[in-house]
Design a protein around this motif. Structure first.
Motif: not given
Length: 276
Positions: A31-49
């Motif tokens: 999804v990030e290859t086409s769209v990126t927003n704060n919600a996706i970034k936050l979700t990815q950060q949680i996934i990293l944790y």
């Protein structure tokens, strides 16, 4: 603490949860290859944790540090987690930022460790590297041999060196039998291009067009090779490459697949004996 981490690491529900997180992470990477927003970034950060928590659990559950890092999957996962914490703002160079993003995309490969069958296939591919290396050498020998023969027999003359009559024939050839695709150079113009042409033939891409174009060039007198030789060359290469060389690779993989299965059975039997 160690016992808790061991039980959690081997817990089926925890394993399914991590698989679900990996799937979500893989989808978001696309999804990030086409769209990126704060919600996706936050979700990815949680996934990293979550990934960090998982790797810590497996690290504590391991019998020793050496045993933890002796597992290639652990090293792979640990490396991806560390890369995830590197901020893109550290690099002013755009190419370095792009390289960092590409490395993070490799998180998708974590799906390879989610099933025993997939891990078995990966193990088979690793075991097959040695035999595939020798198959590659054999393949390169044939490619180089055929490339030299192809350049020697089928290379078209340089238009700048032709007399008016020959140049007219060359231009006619480009009209009735152009290179495929039309913007490509002479398929047998040099060794490098001939090797690529042979690889293209191996995939089944326009290999018959190469024969027809060469026959047309022969009929126009631009190359001094008869149609029988042209046909024999192209058909023999396709048969050797597609039916012999590729089957050698397939045979090596199948043989190592059986070896890997036998090793898994032996390892399972040893564990059962130790438990008893």
């Amino acid at each position: 603490m160690k016992q808790f981490c061991k039980s959690l690491a081997n817990n089926h529900i925890f394993e399914l949860f991590i698989i679900g997180i990996i799937l979500v992470n893989s989808i978001l990477i696309g999804v990030e290859t086409s769209v990126t927003n704060n919600a996706i970034k936050l979700t990815q950060q949680i996934i990293l944790y979550i990934f960090t928590f998982e790797i810590l659990v497996r690290f504590i559950a391991a019998d020793s540090i050496k045993k933890f890092f002796s597992d290639g999957w652990n090293v792979f996962d640990f490396t991806l987690v560390v890369i995830g914490y590197i901020p893109e703002t550290m690099f002013a160079n755009a190419s370095m930022v792009m390289a960092l993003r590409v490395l993070r995309v490799f998180r998708i490969l974590r799906l390879l460790r989610t099933a025993k069958e997939v891990k078995l296939i990966v193990a088979v591919l690793i075991k097959s590297m040695t035999s595939m290396f020798y198959n590659l050498i054999l393949f390169l020998i044939f490619v180089y041999l055929y490339a030299i023969v192809g350049v020697s027999m089928f290379r078209l003359p340089d238009p700048a060196t032709l007399n008016p009559e020959q140049k007219a024939k060359y231009e006619q050839l480009m009209e009735v039998a152009p290179h495929s695709p039309s913007n490509s150079p002479d398929p047998y113009g040099n060794i490098g291009e001939a090797i690529f042409t042979l690889f293209r033939s191996l995939t089944g891409e326009d290999w018959t067009d190469l024969r027809y174009n060469s026959i047309t060039a022969s009929e126009m007198g631009l190359i001094q090779v008869n149609s029988a030789v042209i046909t024999t060359y192209h058909v023999s290469w396709f048969c050797i490459a597609a039916f012999l060389l590729l089957n050698l690779v397939t045979g090596a993989v199948i043989n190592n697949y059986q070896v890997a299965i036998d090793e898994q059975k032996e390892e399972k039997e040893k564990k059962e004996d130790n438990n008893n």
